[in-house]
Scaffold this motif. Structure first.
Motif, PDB file in Angstrom:
ATOM      1  N   THR A 213       0.826  -1.211   0.000  1.00  0.00           N
ATOM      2  CA  THR A 213       0.000   0.000   0.000  1.00  0.00           C
ATOM      3  C   THR A 213       0.854   1.251   0.000  1.00  0.00           C
ATOM      4  OG1 THR A 213      -1.760  -1.170   1.177  1.00  0.00           O
ATOM      5  CG2 THR A 213      -1.809   1.237   1.234  1.00  0.00           C
TER       6      THR A 213
ATOM      7  N   ARG B 222       0.797   4.228  -2.867  1.00  0.00           N
ATOM      8  CA  ARG B 222       0.547   5.644  -2.535  1.00  0.00           C
ATOM      9  C   ARG B 222       1.721   6.522  -2.925  1.00  0.00           C
ATOM     10  NH1 ARG B 222      -2.224   4.810   3.443  1.00  0.00           N
ATOM     11  NH2 ARG B 222      -4.303   4.246   2.683  1.00  0.00           N
TER      12      ARG B 222
ATOM     13  N   ASN C 239       1.438   7.630  -6.364  1.00  0.00           N
ATOM     14  CA  ASN C 239       0.199   8.354  -6.639  1.00  0.00           C
ATOM     15  C   ASN C 239      -0.873   7.457  -7.256  1.00  0.00           C
ATOM     16  OD1 ASN C 239       1.233  10.854  -5.773  1.00  0.00           O
ATOM     17  ND2 ASN C 239       2.253  11.140  -7.731  1.00  0.00           N
TER      18      ASN C 239
ATOM     19  N   ASN D 266      -4.233   5.204  -6.984  1.00  0.00           N
ATOM     20  CA  ASN D 266      -5.403   5.096  -6.130  1.00  0.00           C
ATOM     21  C   ASN D 266      -5.408   3.755  -5.412  1.00  0.00           C
ATOM     22  OD1 ASN D 266      -6.383   7.614  -6.871  1.00  0.00           O
ATOM     23  ND2 ASN D 266      -7.432   6.759  -8.664  1.00  0.00           N
TER      24      ASN D 266
END
Length: 496
Positions: free
Chosen positions: A485, A489, A492, A494
């Motif tokens: 995760t 992130r 960038n 989603n």
């Protein structure tokens, strides 16, 4: 999809106070305000607020809780008789003392179905111009330092009515010195004359805090663009960060485009990070703008670039590729080239040199939908992604592009061979043959069939028509599952 904000009728105006810090982050027009008593306008009535009386609006909790959450809340609803001009302006003057944001939507957004619709539309247009003129006169009477946002949308403002001139006077005398955002969205009758009046107001130097200027679909032509460019080149709008000008049905020629290019080249907008240009109809004009962006020494942190409905031939595309390789665009996150019909395979291949330069690693949004890109262009896109370029890409729109078996295979191989590719590519996938269905049989160990995951050796596979898309979805999901995760992130992407 456009977001319609909750509106308050004030003297025939749709009038609202908005928290635009939150709205700018969402890039949509939304509103929220706390008050002792709150009302909500049900869905679709926001565009028909001129037909709605205050007594028809229900308090939140009276059957419209869902609409309250969807459209926000308003603090009061006032309905005044527009014929009483003096009382209207007096009340407006009192209310504007407390407002930070003023949003006005006109009768142009009404859905009218009647045998005399032409007469009604003409009367609605006249009403819009009278109301905006009244607002302009009120804004001229005293300074309004609290007003940060002025939005006039769908108001059918006529350049001969004097409404824009009244607003320009208010700006010119310095009564809106704290204005942060001036938005004249979809007022297609402003034209060149209205643009010149507005340019004169902008050149007065009384909007030193202005950061956003939206002049989309205003019916401005070449001379109007030259006038606006003259105001931007005055050096009195140094705080401007976002500029949107042009429209799907407007046409800018070389002279107006060169006037705007001169502004960029001389560095009069040093803080500009977001540029939206539409309707540059001559390639020479597009090339001049792009070369000025490339040669400007003051532009260093571009985030968004939109060039729609422009003459994007081979020379313009090469100029764009050269500009995107400069330091000014190393932080670019969005590139929108939608609806440029002259953007074909040859042009896209020329543009891909910028994608391979490693200068666009921050790019996460690319839109080439509505162009003439075909098989070779999509194969080039697949090759770029397979080679590891555009690592931050998350959204790519290419609907309308001719996607053949070879280009579909190139896109799938990008997902399969480069495990860091997790972008959503919105493209029309071709149908497949039996040989295509067996192509990735050894590679894919399981597949979603009729809503359930099946192993090929344990169940009968009912192949869908668009199997290429299923292959792409499989490898994209595989790549996402292999990433943490934090890594998603950081790039960038989603995270759902």
């Amino acid at each position: 999809m456009e977001f319609s904000p909750p509106l308050v009728q004030v003297a025939g105006f749709s009038f609202l106070s908005v928290d635009f810090d939150a709205m700018m982050a969402a890039e949509t027009i939304g509103a929220r305000r706390h008050a002792p008593r709150e009302f909500a306008i049900p869905k679709r009535t926001t565009s028909m607020v001129t037909e709605t009386a205050a007594s028809q609006l229900l308090p939140c909790g009276s059957g419209f809780d869902e609409e309250c959450r969807k459209f926000g809340r308003i603090s009061r609803t006032l309905t005044w008789d527009f014929e009483l001009h003096e009382k209207v302006e007096t009340r407006l003057l009192e209310d504007l003392e407390l407002e930070k944001s003023v949003v006005v939507t006109g009768s142009n957004s009404l859905q009218i179905s009647t045998t005399n619709s032409n007469d009604i539309n003409r009367n609605s247009q006249d009403d819009d111009n009278h109301r905006i003129s009244a607002l302009g006169r009120v804004l001229q009477q005293r300074p309004f330092p609290r007003v940060k946002t002025l939005c006039l949308a769908d108001c059918s403002l006529d350049q001969k009515s004097g409404a824009i001139a009244e607003l320009a006077k208010a700006i010119g005398v310095g009564n809106l010195s704290s204005l942060d955002w001036l938005n004249l969205l979809d007022n297609s009758f402003i034209g060149d004359e209205g643009a010149r009046a507005l340019a004169q107001a902008l050149e007065s130097g009384k909007l030193g805090s202005l950061r956003r200027l939206d002049l989309v679909d205003n019916g401005i032509g070449d001379s109007g663009l030259a006038a606006i460019a003259g105001a931007l080149g005055s050096g009195k709008l140094n705080s401007l960060r976002k500029l949107r000008i042009g429209g799907n049905y407007e046409l800018f020629l070389t002279d107006g485009s060169k006037a705007l290019a001169k502004v960029f080249q001389l560095g009069h907008l040093p803080r500009l990070t977001d540029l939206h240009l539409r309707g540059i109809g001559e390639e020479e004009g597009v090339v001049s703008v792009l070369r000025s962006l490339e040669s400007s020494s003051n532009l260093r942190a571009f985030k968004k670039l939109e060039l729609r409905h422009c003459h994007m031939g081979i020379q313009a595309t090469k100029a764009l590729g050269s500009a995107l390789r400069t330091r000014a665009f190393c932080s670019l996150t969005r590139l929108d080239l939608k609806d440029n019909l002259l953007l074909k395979d040859e042009e896209f291949v020329a543009l891909s040199s910028a994608f391979r330069s490693r200068n666009l690693d921050s790019l996460w949004y690319l839109d080439i939908s509505g162009t003439s890109v075909g098989e070779k262009g999509l194969m080039e896109l697949g090759s770029v992604l397979e080679a590891g370029h555009l690592p931050g890409l998350d959204q790519c729109f290419a609907t309308g592009a001719v996607n053949t078996r070879l280009s579909a295979l190139a896109l799938i191989r990008a997902y399969e061979r480069n495990t860091s590719v997790v972008a959503n590519i919105d493209v029309d996938w071709p149908n497949t043959s039996r040989s295509d269905k067996r192509m990735y049989w050894p590679t894919i160990k399981f597949f979603e069939v009729n809503g359930s995951w099946c192993t090929f050796g344990r169940c009968k596979v009912l192949w869908p028509k668009n199997t290429w898309q299923k292959y792409a979805e499989y490898f994209k999901a595989r790549n996402r599952n292999q990433m943490s995760t934090a890594e998603l992130r950081k790039r960038n992407v989603n995270v759902f």
